[in-house]
Design a protein around this motif. Structure first.
Motif, PDB file in Angstrom:
ATOM      1  N   HIS A  84       0.817  -1.209   0.000  1.00  0.00           N
ATOM      2  CA  HIS A  84       0.000   0.000   0.000  1.00  0.00           C
ATOM      3  C   HIS A  84       0.858   1.270   0.000  1.00  0.00           C
ATOM      4  N   LEU A  85       2.041   1.187   0.607  1.00  0.00           N
ATOM      5  CA  LEU A  85       2.958   2.331   0.560  1.00  0.00           C
ATOM      6  C   LEU A  85       3.343   2.643  -0.886  1.00  0.00           C
ATOM      7  N   LEU A  86       3.671   1.589  -1.634  1.00  0.00           N
ATOM      8  CA  LEU A  86       4.046   1.756  -3.036  1.00  0.00           C
ATOM      9  C   LEU A  86       2.850   2.222  -3.858  1.00  0.00           C
ATOM     10  N   ASP A  87       1.683   1.671  -3.560  1.00  0.00           N
ATOM     11  CA  ASP A  87       0.473   2.073  -4.271  1.00  0.00           C
ATOM     12  C   ASP A  87       0.163   3.554  -4.051  1.00  0.00           C
ATOM     13  N   ALA A  88       0.429   4.034  -2.844  1.00  0.00           N
ATOM     14  CA  ALA A  88       0.133   5.439  -2.539  1.00  0.00           C
ATOM     15  C   ALA A  88       0.959   6.369  -3.420  1.00  0.00           C
ATOM     16  N   VAL A  89       2.228   6.032  -3.642  1.00  0.00           N
ATOM     17  CA  VAL A  89       3.073   6.840  -4.527  1.00  0.00           C
ATOM     18  C   VAL A  89       2.523   6.788  -5.952  1.00  0.00           C
ATOM     19  N   GLY A  90       2.144   5.588  -6.390  1.00  0.00           N
ATOM     20  CA  GLY A  90       1.596   5.435  -7.726  1.00  0.00           C
ATOM     21  C   GLY A  90       0.297   6.200  -7.907  1.00  0.00           C
ATOM     22  N   GLN A  91      -0.583   6.175  -6.894  1.00  0.00           N
ATOM     23  CA  GLN A  91      -1.858   6.880  -6.990  1.00  0.00           C
ATOM     24  C   GLN A  91      -1.660   8.394  -7.030  1.00  0.00           C
ATOM     25  N   LEU A  92      -0.705   8.882  -6.254  1.00  0.00           N
ATOM     26  CA  LEU A  92      -0.390  10.310  -6.322  1.00  0.00           C
ATOM     27  C   LEU A  92       0.094  10.668  -7.726  1.00  0.00           C
ATOM     28  N   GLY A  93       0.912   9.798  -8.292  1.00  0.00           N
ATOM     29  CA  GLY A  93       1.426  10.034  -9.639  1.00  0.00           C
ATOM     30  C   GLY A  93       0.330  10.052 -10.684  1.00  0.00           C
ATOM     31  N   VAL A  94      -0.610   9.110 -10.603  1.00  0.00           N
ATOM     32  CA  VAL A  94      -1.645   9.024 -11.633  1.00  0.00           C
ATOM     33  C   VAL A  94      -2.625  10.184 -11.503  1.00  0.00           C
ATOM     34  N   VAL A  95      -2.934  10.610 -10.291  1.00  0.00           N
ATOM     35  CA  VAL A  95      -3.835  11.751 -10.109  1.00  0.00           C
ATOM     36  C   VAL A  95      -3.230  13.018 -10.716  1.00  0.00           C
ATOM     37  N   LEU A  96      -1.955  13.263 -10.446  1.00  0.00           N
ATOM     38  CA  LEU A  96      -1.305  14.452 -10.996  1.00  0.00           C
ATOM     39  C   LEU A  96      -1.106  14.320 -12.506  1.00  0.00           C
ATOM     40  N   LEU A  97      -0.841  13.111 -12.991  1.00  0.00           N
ATOM     41  CA  LEU A  97      -0.675  12.910 -14.429  1.00  0.00           C
ATOM     42  C   LEU A  97      -1.979  13.203 -15.176  1.00  0.00           C
ATOM     43  N   VAL A  98      -3.094  12.715 -14.637  1.00  0.00           N
ATOM     44  CA  VAL A  98      -4.394  12.979 -15.254  1.00  0.00           C
ATOM     45  C   VAL A  98      -4.713  14.470 -15.184  1.00  0.00           C
ATOM     46  N   GLY A  99      -4.367  15.102 -14.068  1.00  0.00           N
ATOM     47  CA  GLY A  99      -4.579  16.539 -13.945  1.00  0.00           C
ATOM     48  C   GLY A  99      -3.815  17.315 -14.999  1.00  0.00           C
ATOM     49  N   ILE A 100      -2.554  16.969 -15.210  1.00  0.00           N
ATOM     50  CA  ILE A 100      -1.740  17.636 -16.220  1.00  0.00           C
ATOM     51  C   ILE A 100      -2.310  17.395 -17.617  1.00  0.00           C
ATOM     52  N   THR A 101      -2.771  16.160 -17.862  1.00  0.00           N
ATOM     53  CA  THR A 101      -3.384  15.856 -19.156  1.00  0.00           C
ATOM     54  C   THR A 101      -4.594  16.750 -19.391  1.00  0.00           C
ATOM     55  N   GLY A 102      -5.431  16.921 -18.361  1.00  0.00           N
ATOM     56  CA  GLY A 102      -6.588  17.805 -18.480  1.00  0.00           C
ATOM     57  C   GLY A 102      -6.187  19.243 -18.744  1.00  0.00           C
ATOM     58  N   MET A 103      -5.102  19.694 -18.118  1.00  0.00           N
ATOM     59  CA  MET A 103      -4.627  21.069 -18.326  1.00  0.00           C
ATOM     60  C   MET A 103      -4.214  21.318 -19.768  1.00  0.00           C
ATOM     61  N   GLU A 104      -3.732  20.288 -20.447  1.00  0.00           N
ATOM     62  CA  GLU A 104      -3.143  20.471 -21.770  1.00  0.00           C
ATOM     63  C   GLU A 104      -4.065  20.073 -22.918  1.00  0.00           C
ATOM     64  N   LEU A 105      -5.291  19.651 -22.602  1.00  0.00           N
ATOM     65  CA  LEU A 105      -6.243  19.382 -23.674  1.00  0.00           C
ATOM     66  C   LEU A 105      -6.672  20.703 -24.308  1.00  0.00           C
TER      67      LEU A 105
END
Length: 443
Positions: free
Chosen positions: A78-99
């Motif tokens: 779950h520690l590793l998953d937490a880092v991954g989830q933070l990454g995917v949330v910010l990645l999706v956010g950046i994708t939305g910013m650049e559409l």
């Protein structure tokens, strides 16, 4: 009497966590660069990093090391998953910013027709295939209807970052077909996140008339509230942050907006990535964003958090499952339906708009890219218990294969399209200057 303090993370757990992140990042970075050298999406190498360290290889070759580095202890994972989830949330956010939603307006009805046909056909085919798959591949307790709808959503998505990077690498972004592909993909992305939130809510709340209605209305309400209430707040926050010459306030404000948005939709059981995407769009369309100041955030996400997330996603891929005839047959069937649905849908939309067969083929190749979006969808399905290990592996396989198919097919199709003919077909229009430079979300 004061309560006892919460114990800190045990020494060994911290050691293993640090080594997990370091090894995954190292391998993901190296293999991502190797993939790029061969003109493949970096995401292929980053996923492969996790596949090599997971049950597909390391667990068979060196089980003692695999058990030490990646113990089955849920708390450790779950520690590793937490880092991954933070990454995917910010990645999706950046994708939305650049559409670039102005692309959809500029290309008008043609982009919408291509997008709708390329979205609805694979969605319908995916739902149909879901009902036909063996019950043994559907996790216990999961409704066949929810599973089938989720599979339809997984097969109808399009990955704007992979499309954009492919078009840039092939010097096709300036072509009208290239911009039409991006415009249709923007529409697909927006609808795809909406559908994912709907199916996720159904999976969480169960199937009934009330929950289905709520699942449909909640995402609409979120978008409405975000536009009416969130948009002015975002504009003011970004305007205040932009007064500083330092990029730090802009990075902090953008990150906070995405995280709060993700937390809000997670609380509504609509999935965190939906809120992150909506907030990313609010930021990108605010008119107050200095994109250069977001460079530190993009670098951190794309060079560190996203590769760790994709490597973590690869850890859950078990290619040995494909040795089972039923799973292999399912993989082939789902892959065929995914490819056929996108190409046929894009072809129908293109022909309805009066485009030729090579233009339709080029659009199909671009829209067929699933890449990062498909992997995020697969991870959501795994977390919700909609997908099992076998079906998760199948969806990841679709993401990789469809992303690898795009460049060669685009190269063949675009070589046969005359740029002057594009203008004659009514595709030509003013090209925004910002699209002549590469988007930063290139995973």
């Amino acid at each position: 009497m004061s309560s006892a303090p919460v114990p800190t993370l045990p020494h060994h757990s911290l050691l293993v966590f640090l080594l997990q992140v370091a090894v995954l990042l190292l391998l993901a970075t190296v293999l991502g660069q190797v993939a790029a050298r061969f003109h493949l999406p970096a995401i292929v190498g980053e996923l492969l990093a996790g596949v090599l360290l997971g049950p597909s290889l390391l667990s068979h070759v060196w089980p003692a090391l695999a058990d030490w580095l990646l113990p089955k202890d849920p708390g450790q994972l779950h520690l590793l998953d937490a880092v991954g989830q933070l990454g995917v949330v910010l990645l999706v956010g950046i994708t939305g910013m650049e559409l670039k939603f102005d692309l959809v307006r500029r290309r008008g009805a043609t982009a919408v027709r291509v997008s709708l046909a390329g979205l609805l056909l694979p969605l319908a085919l995916g739902v149909g295939v879901g009902f036909l798959l063996p019950a043994s591949l559907i996790p216990g307790g999961t409704s066949t209807t929810v599973f089938s709808m989720f599979l339809g959503v997984a097969l109808c998505v399009t990955a704007i970052p992979v499309i954009a990077k492919t078009l840039i690498d092939m010097n096709l972004l300036h072509r009208d077909i290239g911009q039409l592909t991006l415009a249709a993909g923007v529409f697909d992305d927006a609808v795809g996140w909406f559908l994912l939130s709907v199916v996720s809510a159904m999976a969480t709340a169960g199937l009934s008339t009330a929950t289905v209605a709520a699942s449909l209305l909640y995402p609409v309400a979120v978008v409405a509230v975000a536009w009416l209430v969130g948009r002015p707040v975002v504009k003011r926050a970004l305007r205040a942050a932009g007064r500083s010459a330092s990029p730090a306030p802009t990075v902090a404000v953008a990150t906070l907006i995405v995280l709060f948005g993700a937390a809000a939709t997670q609380a509504l059981k609509l999935e965190a990535v939906f809120g992150a995407f909506v907030c990313g769009v609010l930021i990108g369309t605010s008119g107050e964003l200095d994109s250069k100041k977001l460079a530190p955030l993009r670098t951190t996400v794309l060079a560190f958090l996203a590769p760790v997330f994709f490597a973590t996603a690869g850890l859950r891929v078990d290619l040995s499952a494909l040795a089972v005839p039923t799973v292999l047959a399912t993989a082939c069937a789902v892959l065929a339906v995914a490819i056929l649905g996108k190409f046929a849908g894009a072809y129908i939309g293109a022909k309805m708009s009066g485009l030729g067969r090579w233009e339709a083929l080029a659009l199909g190749a671009g829209m067929n890219c699933r890449g990062v979006i498909e992997i995020i969808v697969a991870m959501v399905g795994l977390q919700l218990g909609i997908l099992g290990p076998e079906t998760y592996t199948v969806i990841i396989l679709v993401a990789i294969v469809t992303s690898l198919m795009a460049p060669p097919i685009l190269r063949v199709a675009m070589a046969r399209i005359d740029e002057n003919a594009e203008a004659e077909m009514g595709l030509a229009g003013p090209r925004p200057r910002e699209l002549t430079s590469p988007p930063t979300t290139s995973v």
